[in-house]
Scaffold this motif. Structure first.
Motif, PDB file in Angstrom:
ATOM      1  N   THR A   1      43.499  38.313  50.969  1.00 44.17           N
ATOM      2  CA  THR A   1      43.140  36.901  50.863  1.00 44.17           C
ATOM      3  C   THR A   1      42.781  36.540  49.426  1.00 44.17           C
ATOM      4  OG1 THR A   1      40.795  37.317  51.313  1.00 44.17           O
ATOM      5  CG2 THR A   1      42.246  36.993  53.217  1.00 44.17           C
ATOM      6  N   ASP A   2      42.787  35.236  49.153  1.00 42.42           N
ATOM      7  CA  ASP A   2      42.427  34.765  47.807  1.00 42.42           C
ATOM      8  C   ASP A   2      40.989  35.136  47.459  1.00 42.42           C
ATOM      9  OD1 ASP A   2      44.934  33.694  47.629  1.00 42.42           O
ATOM     10  OD2 ASP A   2      44.325  31.658  48.153  1.00 42.42           O
ATOM     11  N   ILE A   3      40.127  35.087  48.455  1.00 42.04           N
ATOM     12  CA  ILE A   3      38.718  35.415  48.203  1.00 42.04           C
ATOM     13  C   ILE A   3      38.576  36.879  47.774  1.00 42.04           C
ATOM     14  CG2 ILE A   3      36.437  35.651  49.272  1.00 42.04           C
ATOM     15  CD1 ILE A   3      37.112  33.287  51.043  1.00 42.04           C
ATOM     16  N   GLU A   4      39.306  37.790  48.413  1.00 42.93           N
ATOM     17  CA  GLU A   4      39.239  39.204  48.055  1.00 42.93           C
ATOM     18  C   GLU A   4      39.735  39.448  46.643  1.00 42.93           C
ATOM     19  OE1 GLU A   4      39.725  41.906  52.003  1.00 42.93           O
ATOM     20  OE2 GLU A   4      41.472  40.715  51.479  1.00 42.93           O
ATOM     21  N   VAL A   5      40.823  38.735  46.272  1.00 42.68           N
ATOM     22  CA  VAL A   5      41.350  38.879  44.909  1.00 42.68           C
ATOM     23  C   VAL A   5      40.305  38.429  43.897  1.00 42.68           C
ATOM     24  CG1 VAL A   5      43.119  38.092  43.302  1.00 42.68           C
ATOM     25  CG2 VAL A   5      43.737  38.618  45.663  1.00 42.68           C
ATOM     26  N   LYS A   6      39.650  37.305  44.184  1.00 39.07           N
ATOM     27  CA  LYS A   6      38.628  36.789  43.275  1.00 39.07           C
ATOM     28  C   LYS A   6      37.466  37.768  43.148  1.00 39.07           C
ATOM     29  CE  LYS A   6      35.522  32.866  42.553  1.00 39.07           C
ATOM     30  NZ  LYS A   6      35.070  31.547  43.059  1.00 39.07           N
ATOM     31  N   GLU A   7      37.007  38.294  44.292  1.00 42.39           N
ATOM     32  CA  GLU A   7      35.892  39.239  44.261  1.00 42.39           C
ATOM     33  C   GLU A   7      36.250  40.505  43.494  1.00 42.39           C
ATOM     34  OE1 GLU A   7      34.911  39.919  48.299  1.00 42.39           O
ATOM     35  OE2 GLU A   7      33.695  38.096  48.511  1.00 42.39           O
ATOM     36  N   ALA A   8      37.493  40.980  43.670  1.00 37.91           N
ATOM     37  CA  ALA A   8      37.915  42.193  42.973  1.00 37.91           C
ATOM     38  C   ALA A   8      37.970  41.970  41.469  1.00 37.91           C
ATOM     39  CB  ALA A   8      39.280  42.638  43.490  1.00 37.91           C
ATOM     40  N   ILE A   9      38.489  40.828  41.047  1.00 33.69           N
ATOM     41  CA  ILE A   9      38.617  40.530  39.618  1.00 33.69           C
ATOM     42  C   ILE A   9      37.245  40.367  38.969  1.00 33.69           C
ATOM     43  CG2 ILE A   9      39.439  38.835  37.922  1.00 33.69           C
ATOM     44  CD1 ILE A   9      41.835  38.352  39.743  1.00 33.69           C
ATOM     45  N   PHE A  10      36.377  39.602  39.625  1.00 34.84           N
ATOM     46  CA  PHE A  10      35.067  39.343  39.041  1.00 34.84           C
ATOM     47  C   PHE A  10      34.145  40.556  39.095  1.00 34.84           C
ATOM     48  CE2 PHE A  10      36.497  35.041  39.300  1.00 34.84           C
ATOM     49  CZ  PHE A  10      35.810  34.358  38.311  1.00 34.84           C
ATOM     50  N   SER A  11      34.458  41.555  39.922  1.00 37.45           N
ATOM     51  CA  SER A  11      33.634  42.758  39.983  1.00 37.45           C
ATOM     52  C   SER A  11      34.022  43.782  38.926  1.00 37.45           C
ATOM     53  CB  SER A  11      33.745  43.410  41.370  1.00 37.45           C
ATOM     54  OG  SER A  11      35.061  43.882  41.593  1.00 37.45           O
ATOM     55  N   MET A  12      35.163  43.548  38.222  1.00 36.85           N
ATOM     56  CA  MET A  12      35.622  44.487  37.206  1.00 36.85           C
ATOM     57  C   MET A  12      34.966  44.204  35.873  1.00 36.85           C
ATOM     58  SD  MET A  12      39.672  44.824  38.102  1.00 36.85           S
ATOM     59  CE  MET A  12      39.870  46.144  36.911  1.00 36.85           C
ATOM     60  N   HIS A  13      34.933  45.221  35.023  1.00 37.58           N
ATOM     61  CA  HIS A  13      34.357  45.071  33.684  1.00 37.58           C
ATOM     62  C   HIS A  13      35.215  44.102  32.883  1.00 37.58           C
ATOM     63  CE1 HIS A  13      32.812  46.049  29.696  1.00 37.58           C
ATOM     64  NE2 HIS A  13      31.799  46.649  30.312  1.00 37.58           N
ATOM     65  N   PRO A  14      34.596  43.126  32.218  1.00 36.88           N
ATOM     66  CA  PRO A  14      35.381  42.099  31.513  1.00 36.88           C
ATOM     67  C   PRO A  14      36.220  42.624  30.356  1.00 36.88           C
ATOM     68  CG  PRO A  14      33.042  41.932  30.953  1.00 36.88           C
ATOM     69  CD  PRO A  14      33.146  42.897  32.091  1.00 36.88           C
ATOM     70  N   GLU A  15      35.882  43.806  29.803  1.00 38.40           N
ATOM     71  CA  GLU A  15      36.604  44.307  28.640  1.00 38.40           C
ATOM     72  C   GLU A  15      37.553  45.458  28.970  1.00 38.40           C
ATOM     73  OE1 GLU A  15      33.751  45.274  25.688  1.00 38.40           O
ATOM     74  OE2 GLU A  15      32.985  43.240  25.479  1.00 38.40           O
ATOM     75  N   LYS A  16      37.737  45.764  30.269  1.00 43.22           N
ATOM     76  CA  LYS A  16      38.622  46.850  30.655  1.00 43.22           C
ATOM     77  C   LYS A  16      39.978  46.303  31.097  1.00 43.22           C
ATOM     78  CE  LYS A  16      35.168  50.298  31.902  1.00 43.22           C
ATOM     79  NZ  LYS A  16      34.668  51.197  32.958  1.00 43.22           N
ATOM     80  N   SER A  17      41.025  47.088  30.845  1.00 43.13           N
ATOM     81  CA  SER A  17      42.387  46.663  31.153  1.00 43.13           C
ATOM     82  C   SER A  17      42.710  46.902  32.616  1.00 43.13           C
ATOM     83  CB  SER A  17      43.393  47.446  30.291  1.00 43.13           C
ATOM     84  OG  SER A  17      43.100  47.278  28.926  1.00 43.13           O
ATOM     85  N   PRO A  18      43.690  46.148  33.176  1.00 40.80           N
ATOM     86  CA  PRO A  18      44.158  46.423  34.530  1.00 40.80           C
ATOM     87  C   PRO A  18      44.976  47.700  34.565  1.00 40.80           C
ATOM     88  CG  PRO A  18      45.467  44.696  33.536  1.00 40.80           C
ATOM     89  CD  PRO A  18      44.348  44.975  32.578  1.00 40.80           C
ATOM     90  N   GLY A  19      45.440  48.085  35.760  1.00 39.85           N
ATOM     91  CA  GLY A  19      46.211  49.303  35.917  1.00 39.85           C
ATOM     92  C   GLY A  19      47.567  49.208  35.269  1.00 39.85           C
ATOM     93  N   PRO A  20      48.357  50.326  35.234  1.00 33.71           N
ATOM     94  CA  PRO A  20      49.681  50.340  34.590  1.00 33.71           C
ATOM     95  C   PRO A  20      50.650  49.330  35.187  1.00 33.71           C
ATOM     96  CG  PRO A  20      48.925  52.563  35.035  1.00 33.71           C
ATOM     97  CD  PRO A  20      47.989  51.651  35.733  1.00 33.71           C
ATOM     98  N   ASP A  21      50.471  49.024  36.500  1.00 31.70           N
ATOM     99  CA  ASP A  21      51.377  48.068  37.142  1.00 31.70           C
ATOM    100  C   ASP A  21      50.879  46.644  37.029  1.00 31.70           C
ATOM    101  OD1 ASP A  21      49.193  48.326  38.706  1.00 31.70           O
ATOM    102  OD2 ASP A  21      50.271  48.594  40.595  1.00 31.70           O
ATOM    103  N   GLY A  22      49.807  46.428  36.285  1.00 29.37           N
ATOM    104  CA  GLY A  22      49.295  45.076  36.093  1.00 29.37           C
ATOM    105  C   GLY A  22      48.392  44.594  37.201  1.00 29.37           C
ATOM    106  N   SER A  23      48.181  45.420  38.254  1.00 28.83           N
ATOM    107  CA  SER A  23      47.350  44.986  39.371  1.00 28.83           C
ATOM    108  C   SER A  23      45.882  45.284  39.080  1.00 28.83           C
ATOM    109  CB  SER A  23      47.766  45.716  40.650  1.00 28.83           C
ATOM    110  OG  SER A  23      47.458  47.090  40.543  1.00 28.83           O
ATOM    111  N   PHE A  24      45.040  44.645  39.849  1.00 28.62           N
ATOM    112  CA  PHE A  24      43.598  44.827  39.676  1.00 28.62           C
ATOM    113  C   PHE A  24      42.996  45.633  40.821  1.00 28.62           C
ATOM    114  CE2 PHE A  24      44.447  41.199  36.998  1.00 28.62           C
ATOM    115  CZ  PHE A  24      43.631  41.414  35.909  1.00 28.62           C
TER     116      PHE A  24
END
Length: 273
Positions: A28-51
């Protein structure tokens, strides 16, 4: 299980059907938002671009999927857990593998295996003792956090003192009432059961503040099985109780100084109190 052999499904921990349904459900959109906002702001996403949007769903299941021998990256487990277990095994190996020999007329005789662990003078003995004593401190702190035990506060804004440990001498501070005496008794009983050390209550005494009622004194002494100290005396060279007459209480210090240096007058020290 068939013929005493585990099947493939029984060899591994599994999630339930409901948990599996939650894991494979559409994101869901809510899960995507929670996952993104829970990550460190200065760290890169995975090799496939996903979070790693499935991480939030996996997190509650890891505790049952990952065996308890893995102490990293699972909520509620610490990297130090396994280190403590390994250290404990090593210490027990040192304790149980001790043996002694005797020298007589320049010849070595026998391999005597002690039945009660290492001897008192063994170099590891004090370390084993303070490790056990730390367990006692932890039990006391836990009861303090639960507000079942209150220490002694000597001034406003300072931490309460619940216990002081001096090698094999221990001081415990708590309110002089039956409930807290019962909590302290349970703590000491638990420590005795776990450590194997037994408290000598015949040598244990208790000191009450002047405003404690006779009823409270009797109930506390009965609960703990100790007697009220008649003469405070000294411990480790210092008086156990200090009243308002501090000059008289610490006069022995000036006497010792005079013995070391007779030319120094006692009044020089007494006036500085």
């Amino acid at each position: 299980m068939s013929g005493g052999v585990l099947s493939d499904r029984e060899r591994v921990n599994q999630v339930t059907e409901n948990e599996n349904a939650d894991l494979i459900a559409a994101v869901t959109d809510i899960e995507v938002k929670e996952a993104i906002f829970s990550m460190h702001p200065e760290k890169s996403p995975g090799p496939d671009g996903s979070f790693q949007k499935s991480s939030n769903r996996l997190k509650p299941c890891l505790g049952k999927l990952i065996f308890d021998k893995q102490s990293a990256f699972v909520e509620g487990r610490l990297l130090t857990d396994n280190a403590l277990i390994a250290f404990e095994d090593r210490v027990m190996n040192l304790v149980t593998s001790v043996f002694y020999s005797f020298v007589h007329n320049a010849s070595v005789f026998g391999d005597v295996v002690p039945q009660r662990g290492v001897r008192q003078g063994d170099p590891i003995s004090p370390y084993l003792y303070i490790l056990c004593a730390e367990g006692l401190s932890s039990i006391i702190r836990r009861n303090e956090d639960a507000r079942l035990l209150y220490g002694c506060v000597i001034a406003r804004g300072v931490p309460a003192i619940s216990h002081l440990l001096f090698a094999d001498d221990c001081y415990f501070f708590f309110r002089a009432n039956k409930p807290e005496a019962n909590v302290m008794k349970r703590i000491l009983d638990c420590y005795e059961d776990v450590s194997g050390q037994v408290i000598n209550r015949l040598k244990s005494t208790i000191i009450f503040s002047p405003n404690t009622s006779d009823m409270d004194k009797e109930e506390v002494c009965e609960q703990l099985g100790v007697n009220v100290i008649q003469t405070p005396g000294t411990n480790l060279g210092m008086p156990r109780c200090i009243g308002r007459r501090k000059v008289a209480t610490f006069s022995f210090l000036t006497e010792r100084v005079q013995q070391k240096n007779p030319r120094v007058a006692a009044s020089t020290y007494l006036e500085s109190w």
